[in-house]
Motif scaffolding. Structure first.
Motif, short mmCIF file in Angstrom:
data_model
loop_
_atom_site.label_atom_id
_atom_site.label_comp_id
_atom_site.label_asym_id
_atom_site.label_seq_id
_atom_site.Cartn_x
_atom_site.Cartn_y
_atom_site.Cartn_z
N ASN A 268 1.73 6.17 13.64
CA ASN A 268 2.62 6.55 12.44
C ASN A 268 2.17 5.51 11.32
N ASN A 269 0.90 5.50 11.04
CA ASN A 269 0.23 4.68 10.31
C ASN A 269 0.40 4.69 8.84
N GLY A 270 0.79 3.29 8.55
CA GLY A 270 1.19 3.23 6.95
C GLY A 270 -0.01 2.32 6.25
N LEU A 271 0.18 2.57 4.80
CA LEU A 271 -0.71 1.95 4.06
C LEU A 271 0.19 1.54 2.59
N VAL A 272 0.02 0.20 2.50
CA VAL A 272 0.92 -0.27 1.35
C VAL A 272 -0.04 -0.42 0.17
N LEU A 273 0.28 0.14 -0.83
CA LEU A 273 -0.46 0.30 -2.04
C LEU A 273 0.15 -0.60 -3.27
N ALA A 274 -0.61 -1.72 -3.27
CA ALA A 274 -0.07 -2.74 -4.29
C ALA A 274 -0.28 -2.44 -5.63
N ILE A 305 2.93 4.02 1.29
CA ILE A 305 3.93 2.99 0.67
C ILE A 305 3.44 2.31 -0.49
N ALA A 306 3.83 2.97 -1.68
CA ALA A 306 3.05 2.78 -2.99
C ALA A 306 4.05 2.08 -4.09
N HIS A 307 3.59 0.88 -4.57
CA HIS A 307 4.47 0.27 -5.30
C HIS A 307 4.86 1.20 -6.55
N ARG A 308 6.14 0.88 -7.17
CA ARG A 308 6.71 1.98 -7.96
C ARG A 308 5.70 2.10 -9.48
N ASP A 309 4.93 0.92 -9.62
CA ASP A 309 4.06 0.98 -10.85
C ASP A 309 2.97 1.93 -10.66
N VAL A 310 2.49 2.20 -9.55
CA VAL A 310 1.13 2.97 -9.16
C VAL A 310 1.31 4.28 -8.46
N ARG A 311 2.89 4.61 -8.14
CA ARG A 311 3.19 5.65 -7.19
C ARG A 311 2.77 6.87 -7.97
N ILE A 402 -0.11 15.70 6.99
CA ILE A 402 0.73 15.37 6.23
C ILE A 402 0.82 13.97 5.70
N LEU A 403 0.99 13.76 4.60
CA LEU A 403 1.09 12.18 4.03
C LEU A 403 2.54 12.44 3.36
N TYR A 404 3.34 11.36 3.94
CA TYR A 404 4.54 11.04 3.33
C TYR A 404 4.52 9.98 2.41
N VAL A 405 5.05 10.05 1.08
CA VAL A 405 4.62 8.98 -0.14
C VAL A 405 6.03 8.33 -0.46
N MET A 406 6.13 7.01 -0.22
CA MET A 406 7.42 6.41 -0.69
C MET A 406 7.09 5.17 -1.70
N SER A 407 8.27 4.78 -2.18
CA SER A 407 7.90 3.60 -3.03
C SER A 407 8.73 2.45 -2.74
N TYR A 408 8.05 1.23 -3.46
CA TYR A 408 8.53 0.06 -2.99
C TYR A 408 8.76 -0.69 -4.44
N ASP A 409 9.48 -1.94 -4.31
CA ASP A 409 9.61 -2.71 -5.54
C ASP A 409 8.86 -4.16 -5.16
N THR A 410 9.33 -4.83 -3.98
CA THR A 410 8.72 -6.07 -3.69
C THR A 410 8.02 -5.79 -2.31
#
Ligand code: UN1
Length: 510
Positions: A268-274, A305-311, A402-410
């Motif tokens: 259930n592979n994830g990618l963090v987009l900074a 999992i994309a940073h709020r600034d680039v989501r 299906i790509l689930y997109v979520m956001s993060y701050d830190t």
């Protein structure tokens, strides 16, 4: 054209479900229809194998093992070299069959056969490198060492999505390690299995010291074939690749008899987009990983999992690419997304999307395509789903694009979201910040078996070990020292003195 490919690979209309070496057995199980997911057309009918065929294959493998384990490992490597030569010769035909039976596009199918060749080449080298350690003994006049010996017949269970490469990962290693292989392929891709098996057997026919029961193939469902194979005491190792559900069933049966299992299960592979990420690079990587192979790799990217600034920007870019990506007959030039494997896959996809919608997600794409694609196949537009990370469906592996997109701050928050799923196969971070990259790869970072920087989650090379943690099953296949799973390790202590000192200074005078 297609018939020519099939006949060059030795596939006829009616195919046996059990092959022991080059011999096809007369099977009498349920018929399995091999269909092309491209248009649902019947390619051949297979009479499935049953428990009796499995035990005949295991007996033949055990007999072969007694001889094969005595053949020097570099000589065993010679068989793998011959198999690799034939794979090179038949690469185009085999890839065409992979496309026909699994629906992956031509370039990816060729890549899959290349992956077989790569692991075979790796195994040939390995056949001269099955190194054990020597160990300093605490006693004078003593020497200690480890040897790696062949283990015995290996049961290999594979999935439809990599119908040829995963067998090769296991089999090329097992062969150089001195182990026969009994292969249970997916019932969705039986012809790929027959083709590979025949290629390997034709190479074995060139080698007088390759015993006939070294390789066998048993085609049938979990009950008829999988269960008896996993339960067989003469099979010390079962290597299973596929769903967590399947792996758990196999592992339970093998564990009951204390057999070993090597599991490579759901991801259930994830990618963090900074925020510092190169978005051009990231967009290309995300599309290949999330939509490539129609979302049907175990390494497919399922969570962004994309940073709020680039989501918002990445969602816009992905929507643009997804709107224009060519979906259709995987044999057609320019097509990047072929069909789903079957209707059940489409039902799984609709169920997941419905669950996401109910939880308030915003969904882009994900619809079935009817026009401009072959009738009889299941073609879908990949979906982008903007969703909260705590919605339960996000924690499940749905084998569809299906790509689930979520956001993060830190970053710690991103890593926590990333790791908060039951599976642990592949992961990635896109960042140009060295500290973030290292943190993601550190002990406090991704909890997966594969963690990448500025590369997507899918498309690993064979040189590294492949597999993951948690519900992915913990097994490692393919490169690095994965070969050790296919051998038994023995510790030897040799006394060349005239004394008999006991370890730990124990005295025991008689
Ligand atoms: C799989 O989907 O079971 O890393 C294997 C990859 C491929 C293997 C995938 N080399 O995507």
């Amino acid at each position: 054209m297609e018939r020519d490919v099939l006949s060059r690979l030795g596939i006829t209309d009616a195919v046996s479900g059990c092959w022991i070496g080059a011999d096809a057995r007369l099977t009498s199980g349920k018929p399995i229809t091999a269909r092309s997911p491209i248009d649902g057309r019947t390619l051949a009918t297979i009479t499935s194998a049953g428990a009796g065929d499995v035990s005949a294959a295991v007996d033949a493998a055990q007999e072969a093992f007694l001889k094969w384990r005595l053949v020097p490992a570099p000589r065993r490597g010679e068989l793998v070299r011959l198999i690799a030569r034939r794979l090179r010769e038949q690469k185009e035909d085999l890839a065409a069959l992979v496309t026909l039976e699994s629906g992956k596009i031509a370039s990816e199918a060729l890549g899959e056969v290349q992956e077989m060749i790569d692991v075979a080449d790796f195994a040939v080298g390995l056949s001269r490198q099955l190194y054990g350690l020597t160990i300093a003994s605490e006693r004078s006049g003593h020497r200690m060492m480890e040897q790696w010996h062949p283990l015995g017949p290996v049961g290999v269970i594979t999935a439809f999505n990599f119908p040829v490469a995963v067998w090769a990962w296991n089999t090329m290693l097992a062969l150089v390690c001195g182990d026969p292989v009994i292969w249970k392929p997916s019932e969705k891709t039986p012809l790929c299995a027959v083709a590979c098996h025949r290629i390997a057997c034709s190479a074995a026919a060139e080698m007088a010291d390759a015993p006939s029961g070294l390789l066998s193939l048993v085609i049938g469902d979990a009950g008829d074939v999988g269960q008896p194979l996993a339960a067989n005491n003469q099979v010390p190792l079962i290597s299973a690749t596929g769903s967590t559900h399947m792996g758990r069933a196999v592992a339970e049966v093998a564990a009951r008899r204390l057999g070993r299992s090597l599991l490579e299960l759901g991801g259930n592979n994830g990618l963090v987009l900074a925020p510092s990420a190169d978005l051009d690079l990231a967009t290309r990587a995300i599309v290949f990983a999330a939509a490539g192979t129609a979302g049907q790799r175990c390494t497919t990217l399922r969570r962004l999992i994309a940073h709020r600034d680039v989501r918002d920007e990445i969602v816009r870019r992905l929507q643009r690419v997804y709107a224009n990506i060519k979906i259709g007959d995987p044999r057609e030039a320019g097509v990047l997304i072929g069909p789903l494997i079957d209707e059940a896959a489409w039902q799984g996809m609709t169920r997941a999307l419905a669950a996401a919608r109910t939880a308030g997600a915003v969904i882009h794409g994900g619809e079935r395509i009817i026009n401009g694609v072959p009738a009889g196949g299941v073609y879908v537009r990949p979906a982008i789903v903007e969703i909260r990370p705590d919605v339960p469906i996000v924690r499940e592996e749905t084998f569809a694009p299906i790509l689930y997109v979520m956001s993060y701050d830190t970053l710690p928050e991103a890593i926590a979201i990333h790791n908060d799923v039951p599976q642990g196969l592949a992961s990635a971070i896109f960042t140009n910040d060295l500290r973030e990259a290292e943190e993601f790869l550190s002990a406090a970072g991704s909890d997966c078996g594969i963690a990448n920087v500025n590369i997507g989650t899918s498309g690993a090379e064979i040189g590294g070990e492949f597999g993951g943690e948690k519900q992915t099953g913990g097994g490692r296949e393919s490169g690095s020292d994965a070969w050790k799973a296919y051998m038994r390790r023995v510790t030897n202590t040799i006394n060349y003195s005239k004394d008999l000192p006991l370890a730990q200074g124990v005295s025991f005078d008689v």
